[in-house]
Design a protein around this motif. Sequence first.
Motif, short mmCIF file in Angstrom:
data_model
loop_
_atom_site.label_atom_id
_atom_site.label_comp_id
_atom_site.label_asym_id
_atom_site.label_seq_id
_atom_site.Cartn_x
_atom_site.Cartn_y
_atom_site.Cartn_z
N ALA A 36 10.55 -118.59 -68.08
CA ALA A 36 9.17 -118.44 -67.62
C ALA A 36 8.91 -116.97 -67.28
CB ALA A 36 8.89 -119.31 -66.40
N LEU A 37 7.66 -116.55 -67.44
CA LEU A 37 7.24 -115.23 -67.01
C LEU A 37 5.73 -115.23 -66.79
CD1 LEU A 37 5.69 -114.02 -69.66
CD2 LEU A 37 7.91 -113.13 -70.28
N THR A 38 5.22 -114.14 -66.28
CA THR A 38 3.78 -113.99 -66.09
C THR A 38 3.34 -112.68 -66.72
OG1 THR A 38 3.87 -115.21 -64.01
CG2 THR A 38 1.92 -113.87 -64.41
N LYS A 39 2.36 -112.74 -67.58
CA LYS A 39 1.87 -111.51 -68.21
C LYS A 39 0.82 -110.86 -67.30
CE LYS A 39 -2.11 -113.02 -71.02
NZ LYS A 39 -3.08 -112.21 -70.24
N PRO A 40 0.68 -109.56 -67.39
CA PRO A 40 -0.35 -108.89 -66.58
C PRO A 40 -1.75 -109.34 -66.99
CG PRO A 40 1.24 -107.31 -67.46
CD PRO A 40 1.48 -108.60 -68.16
N ALA A 139 16.61 -111.51 -63.93
CA ALA A 139 16.44 -112.82 -63.32
C ALA A 139 17.73 -113.28 -62.63
CB ALA A 139 15.99 -113.84 -64.36
N GLY A 140 18.45 -112.34 -62.05
CA GLY A 140 19.69 -112.66 -61.35
C GLY A 140 20.88 -112.91 -62.25
N ILE A 141 20.76 -112.64 -63.54
CA ILE A 141 21.83 -112.89 -64.51
C ILE A 141 22.39 -111.55 -64.99
CG2 ILE A 141 22.40 -113.88 -66.76
CD1 ILE A 141 20.07 -115.84 -66.31
N GLN A 142 23.73 -111.46 -65.06
CA GLN A 142 24.36 -110.24 -65.57
C GLN A 142 23.98 -110.07 -67.03
OE1 GLN A 142 25.94 -108.46 -63.37
NE2 GLN A 142 26.71 -106.79 -64.62
N LEU A 166 15.56 -102.65 -74.84
CA LEU A 166 16.18 -103.92 -75.22
C LEU A 166 17.05 -104.45 -74.10
CD1 LEU A 166 17.08 -106.12 -77.28
CD2 LEU A 166 18.83 -104.50 -78.06
N TRP A 167 16.86 -105.73 -73.80
CA TRP A 167 17.71 -106.44 -72.85
C TRP A 167 18.34 -107.64 -73.56
CZ3 TRP A 167 12.95 -104.47 -71.87
CH2 TRP A 167 12.80 -103.60 -70.78
N ILE A 168 19.62 -107.86 -73.32
CA ILE A 168 20.33 -109.06 -73.79
C ILE A 168 20.72 -109.85 -72.55
CG2 ILE A 168 22.35 -109.99 -74.96
CD1 ILE A 168 20.45 -108.73 -76.91
N VAL A 169 20.24 -111.10 -72.48
CA VAL A 169 20.48 -111.94 -71.31
C VAL A 169 21.24 -113.19 -71.75
CG1 VAL A 169 19.44 -113.09 -69.32
CG2 VAL A 169 18.27 -111.12 -70.38
N GLY A 196 7.42 -104.29 -64.72
CA GLY A 196 6.70 -105.28 -63.92
C GLY A 196 6.71 -106.65 -64.56
N ILE A 197 6.60 -106.70 -65.89
CA ILE A 197 6.67 -107.99 -66.60
C ILE A 197 8.08 -108.56 -66.49
CG2 ILE A 197 6.42 -109.16 -68.82
CD1 ILE A 197 4.47 -106.87 -69.61
N LEU A 198 9.09 -107.69 -66.70
CA LEU A 198 10.48 -108.14 -66.62
C LEU A 198 10.78 -108.73 -65.25
CD1 LEU A 198 13.16 -108.08 -68.34
CD2 LEU A 198 13.76 -106.07 -67.00
N ASP A 199 10.20 -108.16 -64.22
CA ASP A 199 10.45 -108.63 -62.85
C ASP A 199 9.89 -110.04 -62.61
OD1 ASP A 199 11.73 -106.28 -62.24
OD2 ASP A 199 9.99 -105.36 -61.24
N THR A 200 8.97 -110.51 -63.46
CA THR A 200 8.43 -111.86 -63.29
C THR A 200 9.27 -112.92 -64.00
OG1 THR A 200 6.97 -111.91 -65.25
CG2 THR A 200 6.12 -110.84 -63.26
N VAL A 201 10.24 -112.48 -64.82
CA VAL A 201 11.03 -113.43 -65.61
C VAL A 201 11.86 -114.33 -64.71
CG1 VAL A 201 12.98 -113.64 -67.23
CG2 VAL A 201 11.12 -112.00 -67.69
N LYS A 202 11.82 -115.63 -65.03
CA LYS A 202 12.65 -116.63 -64.35
C LYS A 202 13.39 -117.43 -65.42
CE LYS A 202 9.71 -117.17 -60.24
NZ LYS A 202 8.85 -116.03 -60.55
N ILE A 203 14.71 -117.57 -65.22
CA ILE A 203 15.55 -118.28 -66.19
C ILE A 203 16.35 -119.34 -65.46
CG2 ILE A 203 17.45 -118.08 -67.85
CD1 ILE A 203 16.53 -115.20 -68.35
#
Length: 205
Positions: A36-40, A139-142, A166-169, A196-203
């Motif tokens: 989940a995330l929230t767009k601006p 989202a708290g994941i390494q 680029l982020w790999i989660v 700011g968008i990345l900070d809204t990510v929930k996994i």
Amino acid sequence: MHRFTHALAALVLAAPAALAFAGDTNAFSNPTAGFALTKPAGWHYLSAAQNMDNIKRMKLCDEEFHAMMKQYASAPLVAMSKYQEPFEDVNPSFKVNLKTYGQLKGIPATELIKLILPQFQKTFRDFVLVQAPVEVQVAGIQSAYARIDYTMELPDGRSFPTSSELWIVPRGDYFFMIGAGTRQDEKTGTRAEIQGILDTVKITQ
């Protein structure tokens, strides 16, 4: 380079695409993927058709890779851009793909990014590795993060100084691949907006 990593690079660099959401609501959630995330407010979700149109507009040094981009550019889990397409400059964008590790299962996220970077260098003019792959938290994941700068060229001769992040989660047998693009000088949008968008990510694992 392994064909799988060619495909990953294509997915990272392909212009954004996403499912169109009724009412263009800001909140996105996919319970199946646990994402989940929230767009601006003011940003826009993009369609798969817009994604393919943007890919066709790009001019790449490696024509074989360009053809592979078209082949592998499937619709991401979610994607968005700051401005409505078509946009006549670098349109700040953020997109998420969910991919299986396949033959690369067990490889650290930082090593996965390292496999992709040589294709970036081959494909784009003025390639600069601004941030080598490092471990970060998403989202708290390494996870892993890298940033590159390059010149994006269009067939009509225009070119734009572009940054891609680029982020790999990791997520079990799968991983989320998050890609974002901005102008290097941030004239059309800032990397702080991307963060700011990345900070809204929930996994949900």
